[in-house]
Write an enzyme that holds these catalytic residues in place. Structure first.
Site, mmCIF file in Angstrom:
data_model
loop_
_atom_site.group_PDB
_atom_site.id
_atom_site.type_symbol
_atom_site.label_atom_id
_atom_site.label_comp_id
_atom_site.label_asym_id
_atom_site.label_seq_id
_atom_site.Cartn_x
_atom_site.Cartn_y
_atom_site.Cartn_z
ATOM 1 N N HIS A 144 73.251 20.016 89.370
ATOM 2 C CA HIS A 144 72.515 21.011 90.153
ATOM 3 C C HIS A 144 71.059 21.022 89.704
ATOM 4 C CE1 HIS A 144 71.639 24.660 92.348
ATOM 5 N NE2 HIS A 144 71.040 25.118 91.258
ATOM 6 N N VAL A 160 70.152 1.373 116.899
ATOM 7 C CA VAL A 160 69.576 1.548 115.563
ATOM 8 C C VAL A 160 68.133 1.029 115.519
ATOM 9 C CG1 VAL A 160 69.827 0.933 113.136
ATOM 10 C CG2 VAL A 160 71.853 1.281 114.545
ATOM 11 N N ILE A 161 67.924 -0.191 116.006
ATOM 12 C CA ILE A 161 66.599 -0.820 115.877
ATOM 13 C C ILE A 161 65.579 -0.101 116.756
ATOM 14 C CG2 ILE A 161 65.316 -2.980 116.293
ATOM 15 C CD1 ILE A 161 67.816 -4.492 115.356
ATOM 16 N N LYS A 190 61.917 -0.990 106.889
ATOM 17 C CA LYS A 190 61.920 0.160 105.973
ATOM 18 C C LYS A 190 60.546 0.370 105.349
ATOM 19 C CE LYS A 190 65.224 0.293 107.523
ATOM 20 N NZ LYS A 190 66.089 -0.556 108.362
ATOM 21 N N ALA A 217 64.747 -3.783 122.478
ATOM 22 C CA ALA A 217 65.653 -3.602 121.321
ATOM 23 C C ALA A 217 67.066 -3.392 121.851
ATOM 24 C CB ALA A 217 65.195 -2.420 120.472
HETATM 25 P P1 FAD Z 1 70.267 -13.765 108.885
HETATM 26 O O1 FAD Z 1 69.666 -12.734 108.026
HETATM 27 O O2 FAD Z 1 69.902 -13.800 110.327
HETATM 28 O O3 FAD Z 1 69.949 -15.167 108.185
HETATM 29 C C1 FAD Z 1 70.325 -16.379 108.747
HETATM 30 C C2 FAD Z 1 69.452 -17.461 108.171
HETATM 31 O O4 FAD Z 1 69.965 -18.725 108.539
HETATM 32 C C3 FAD Z 1 68.013 -17.424 108.706
HETATM 33 O O5 FAD Z 1 67.130 -17.446 107.631
HETATM 34 C C4 FAD Z 1 67.918 -18.690 109.573
HETATM 35 O O6 FAD Z 1 66.621 -19.263 109.560
HETATM 36 C C5 FAD Z 1 68.902 -19.601 108.871
HETATM 37 N N1 FAD Z 1 69.437 -20.647 109.731
HETATM 38 C C6 FAD Z 1 70.028 -20.503 110.938
HETATM 39 N N2 FAD Z 1 70.456 -21.692 111.403
HETATM 40 C C7 FAD Z 1 70.108 -22.607 110.469
HETATM 41 C C8 FAD Z 1 70.281 -24.011 110.387
HETATM 42 N N3 FAD Z 1 70.899 -24.705 111.341
HETATM 43 N N4 FAD Z 1 69.796 -24.643 109.294
HETATM 44 C C9 FAD Z 1 69.159 -23.953 108.313
HETATM 45 N N5 FAD Z 1 68.991 -22.623 108.346
HETATM 46 C C10 FAD Z 1 69.465 -21.958 109.409
HETATM 47 N N6 FAD Z 1 70.950 -4.426 108.435
HETATM 48 C C11 FAD Z 1 71.247 -3.518 107.494
HETATM 49 O O7 FAD Z 1 72.318 -3.597 106.887
HETATM 50 N N7 FAD Z 1 70.373 -2.515 107.165
HETATM 51 C C12 FAD Z 1 69.192 -2.368 107.795
HETATM 52 O O8 FAD Z 1 68.426 -1.456 107.491
HETATM 53 C C13 FAD Z 1 68.851 -3.295 108.816
HETATM 54 N N8 FAD Z 1 67.673 -3.196 109.457
HETATM 55 C C14 FAD Z 1 67.343 -4.131 110.398
HETATM 56 C C15 FAD Z 1 66.130 -4.000 111.046
HETATM 57 C C16 FAD Z 1 65.755 -4.926 112.000
HETATM 58 C C17 FAD Z 1 64.426 -4.780 112.701
HETATM 59 C C18 FAD Z 1 66.620 -6.026 112.292
HETATM 60 C C19 FAD Z 1 66.212 -7.064 113.293
HETATM 61 C C20 FAD Z 1 67.834 -6.156 111.641
HETATM 62 C C21 FAD Z 1 68.217 -5.202 110.698
HETATM 63 N N9 FAD Z 1 69.438 -5.273 110.033
HETATM 64 C C22 FAD Z 1 69.770 -4.337 109.101
HETATM 65 C C23 FAD Z 1 70.411 -6.358 110.305
HETATM 66 C C24 FAD Z 1 70.327 -7.421 109.224
HETATM 67 O O9 FAD Z 1 69.022 -7.938 109.167
HETATM 68 C C25 FAD Z 1 71.325 -8.523 109.519
HETATM 69 O O10 FAD Z 1 72.617 -7.959 109.645
HETATM 70 C C26 FAD Z 1 71.367 -9.542 108.383
HETATM 71 O O11 FAD Z 1 70.102 -10.119 108.180
HETATM 72 C C27 FAD Z 1 72.390 -10.642 108.694
HETATM 73 O O12 FAD Z 1 72.430 -11.532 107.637
HETATM 74 P P2 FAD Z 1 72.895 -13.042 107.819
HETATM 75 O O13 FAD Z 1 72.750 -13.668 106.485
HETATM 76 O O14 FAD Z 1 74.189 -13.093 108.495
HETATM 77 O O15 FAD Z 1 71.846 -13.677 108.858
HETATM 78 P P1 AMP Z 2 72.098 -1.868 119.626
HETATM 79 O O1 AMP Z 2 73.103 -2.867 120.144
HETATM 80 O O2 AMP Z 2 72.667 -0.803 118.732
HETATM 81 O O3 AMP Z 2 70.884 -2.525 119.038
HETATM 82 O O4 AMP Z 2 71.577 -1.075 120.916
HETATM 83 C C1 AMP Z 2 70.973 -1.679 122.025
HETATM 84 C C2 AMP Z 2 70.987 -0.682 123.184
HETATM 85 O O5 AMP Z 2 70.229 -1.211 124.289
HETATM 86 C C3 AMP Z 2 72.385 -0.388 123.734
HETATM 87 O O6 AMP Z 2 72.644 0.996 123.590
HETATM 88 C C4 AMP Z 2 72.324 -0.801 125.206
HETATM 89 O O7 AMP Z 2 73.027 0.085 126.031
HETATM 90 C C5 AMP Z 2 70.819 -0.744 125.518
HETATM 91 N N1 AMP Z 2 70.405 -1.602 126.657
HETATM 92 C C6 AMP Z 2 70.744 -2.895 126.879
HETATM 93 N N2 AMP Z 2 70.168 -3.364 128.026
HETATM 94 C C7 AMP Z 2 69.440 -2.338 128.564
HETATM 95 C C8 AMP Z 2 68.608 -2.167 129.743
HETATM 96 N N3 AMP Z 2 68.389 -3.163 130.629
HETATM 97 N N4 AMP Z 2 68.012 -0.958 129.959
HETATM 98 C C9 AMP Z 2 68.198 0.061 129.083
HETATM 99 N N5 AMP Z 2 68.973 -0.036 127.967
HETATM 100 C C10 AMP Z 2 69.585 -1.206 127.692
#
Ligand code: FAD
Ligand code: AMP
Length: 486
Positions: free
Chosen positions: A458, A191-192, A58, A283
């Site tokens: 408004h 999304v990503i 973001k 992605a």
């Molecule tokens: P995580 O955030 O993955 O955290 C897990 C943590 O556990 C990590 O810090 C890891 O190091 C730790 N861990 C794992 N195994 C161990 C272990 N054995 N011992 C100690 N520590 C450990 N979601 C949204 O809702 N809005 C968004 O705008 C959004 N944007 C995103 C953009 C990107 C580029 C990406 C990649 C993801 C985005 N997401 C978004 C998804 C969001 O980041 C995840 O859904 C969220 O972080 C999941 O939270 P979590 O706590 O389950 O896991």
């Molecule tokens: P999301 O799960 O929302 O992050 O989206 C990932 C997207 O990647 C999905 O819409 C998949 O259909 C697409 N995807 C996965 N593998 C491939 C591939 N080999 N070539 C093109 N698109 C792919």
């Protein structure tokens, strides 16, 4: 003797840190184990979301959108500026600063709520027993009455596009380009892929998105997805649907190109094609992360896709072991994990907390944003539900016009018999924040009439939600449309 806790949380992402803090608030002696280290060798709290997910993406989306506005929109407002120039290292530096502030904030919240932070890798070796491997390799055990697994997820990979974080990157690498790629390929129009593709397209990259599926954003309402595809296409994202990446090859040297082979449809035939990019973002989704997390002898079951199996209350197959967030079923969204973390903590305290899985909002932070909650038109049609739809276009919103930001619409769907709001689908300025008022309304089982009878300030963008609710019952004041399926 090993240390003893009431609750040990493994993972400090949104799910884990919410669970840990709420446990601390509820008076449990709590520890949270995190293994991630940042570039300075300090523990990185906050998981994917704060370090390489929601927040840094973001930050880059906001910077790149300001760049677009300075380039193309200031002049419409009568503001003259010389041609803006993007300083990529400065943009990345600002993003890193935001990340640092927030991750350190989690450490502060742990202290404030008496949560012990433990740096290292946690492994469940028996019910009630966690082995910690510290960063120097030393190992020790801690005991806990309850254990919460919140290990999150990592990017999914495909062998045909092996990530090297130089030329072929995953979402993490795409947050740290040192310059704007000239020709950027993105595999996956999810999304990503759309968010990160948008960042670099706004900054001047020619972006091609290769998506295997024939439908654009199949999880979204069709009308909203079609509008999104049109708008993002106009912004320069070349989205190629029905395009399956079959192979990639990188050249030699640090700034080498990547050649991508893919199949795409030409009429009834599948054709082989090739394109060359200077960077490629993979992605294609994310997968649960359970590496070294569980001793199989403990008996915590995984499902066929590798997610830890849980019930609606996030209980695993082993007593006193819970799991929440991306490592369990459901949408991989930070807010879903946060609510699950809080629910688990409160259930441990004997409360009857629940997560309403029917009302998890989804957002894509492109510009305009795309956001939805509840059922869409196609789902309700398939289910045979009779409904009314109210659509209000932002072009009829005074506030959107004043801001010169009037693309998109609010689409509100209500049950034809009861008028209860069944879903809301928005593409438009601040769609994520606008949607939230409908999420609240739906939590309280509101009808479209309830929203229509509510007074909205408004001029606000929120009035578009009000008008869509009025339109669902056939009496929008401005130009809302009603559609009925009854
Ligand atoms: P995580 O955030 O993955 O955290 C897990 C943590 O556990 C990590 O810090 C890891 O190091 C730790 N861990 C794992 N195994 C161990 C272990 N054995 N011992 C100690 N520590 C450990 N979601 C949204 O809702 N809005 C968004 O705008 C959004 N944007 C995103 C953009 C990107 C580029 C990406 C990649 C993801 C985005 N997401 C978004 C998804 C969001 O980041 C995840 O859904 C969220 O972080 C999941 O939270 P979590 O706590 O389950 O896991
Ligand atoms: P999301 O799960 O929302 O992050 O989206 C990932 C997207 O990647 C999905 O819409 C998949 O259909 C697409 N995807 C996965 N593998 C491939 C591939 N080999 N070539 C093109 N698109 C792919």
């Amino acid at each position: 003797m090993s240390k003893q806790y009431d609750v040990v949380v493994i993972g400090s992402g949104p799910a884990g840190y919410h669970a840990a803090i709420r446990c601390g608030q509820l008076g449990f002696r709590t520890a949270c184990i995190e293994k991630w280290l940042n570039q300075n060798g300090k523990t990185a709290y906050g998981g994917t979301c704060l370090n390489v997910g929601c927040i840094p993406s973001k930050a880059l989306l906001d910077t790149s959108q300001k760049y677009i506005e300075a380039q193309h929109e200031f002049s419409t407002h009568g503001i003259k500026v010389s041609k803006p120039v993007i300083d990529v290292p400065a943009m990345i530096g600002r993003k890193d600063k935001v990340v640092k502030q927030l991750t350190q904030g989690v450490a502060g919240l742990f202290r404030a709520n008496k949560v012990d932070d433990i740096s290292g890798s946690g492994r469940l070796i028996a019910a009630g027993l966690v082995q910690v491997t510290a960063h120097d390799g030393s190992q020790y055990e801690i005991e806990a009455k309850q254990i919460i697994l919140a290990a999150g997820s990592v990017p999914a990979s495909i062998p045909t596009a092996a990530v090297d974080q130089q030329t072929i990157v995953d979402s993490t690498g795409a947050l740290d380009f040192t310059e704007v790629p000239k020709n950027l390929g993105v595999i996956g129009a999810g999304v990503i892929g759309l968010e990160l593709g948008s960042v670099w397209a706004r900054l001047g990259a020619k972006v091609t998105v290769l998506e295997a599926l024939e439908d654009f954003l199949p999880v979204a309402d069709r009308q909203i997805a079609a509008e999104a595809q049109k708008i993002l296409g106009k912004q320069g994202l070349d989205i190629r649907l029905g395009t399956l990446v079959t192979n990639t090859a990188t050249g030699k040297g640090k700034n080498s190109d990547v050649s991508v082979e893919f199949t795409s449809r030409n009429g009834d035939k599948q054709e082989k094609n090739q394109a060359t990019f200077d960077k490629l973002i993979v992605a294609i989704g994310r997968k649960p992360y359970t590496e070294d997390l569980l001793d199989p002898a403990v008996g915590v079951e995984l499902d066929e896709r590798g997610f830890i199996q849980v019930n609606e209350q996030c209980m695993t197959s082993v007593a006193n072991v819970y799991a929440c967030g991306d490592v369990v079923r459901g949408p991989m969204l930070a807010h879903k994990g946060m609510e699950e973390g809080i629910m688990v903590a409160e259930r441990l305290a004997g409360k009857k907390s629940q997560v309403n899985y029917d009302l998890v909002p989804s957002v894509i932070y492109t510009h305009p944003e795309i956001a939805w909650v509840g059922k869409n038109e196609e789902e309700l049609t398939t289910a045979g539900v009779d409904f009314n739809i109210g659509v209000f276009p932002f072009v009829a919103s005074g506030r959107a016009l004043a801001a010169n930001d009037s693309s998109g619409m609010v689409k509100l769907i209500a049950d034809a018999k009861t008028d209860r709001v069944l879903g809301c689908h928005i593409i438009g300025p601040s769609a994520a924040d606008l949607l939230q008022q409908v999420v609240i309304a739906m939590e309280f089982s509101a009808s479209a009439e309830d929203l229509g009878l509510t007074m909205f300030s408004h001029p606000t963008l929120s009035e578009a939600v009000h008008e869509a609710a009025l339109a669902a019952n056939g009496h929008a004041i401005h130009i809302g449309n009603r559609k009925r399926r009854a």
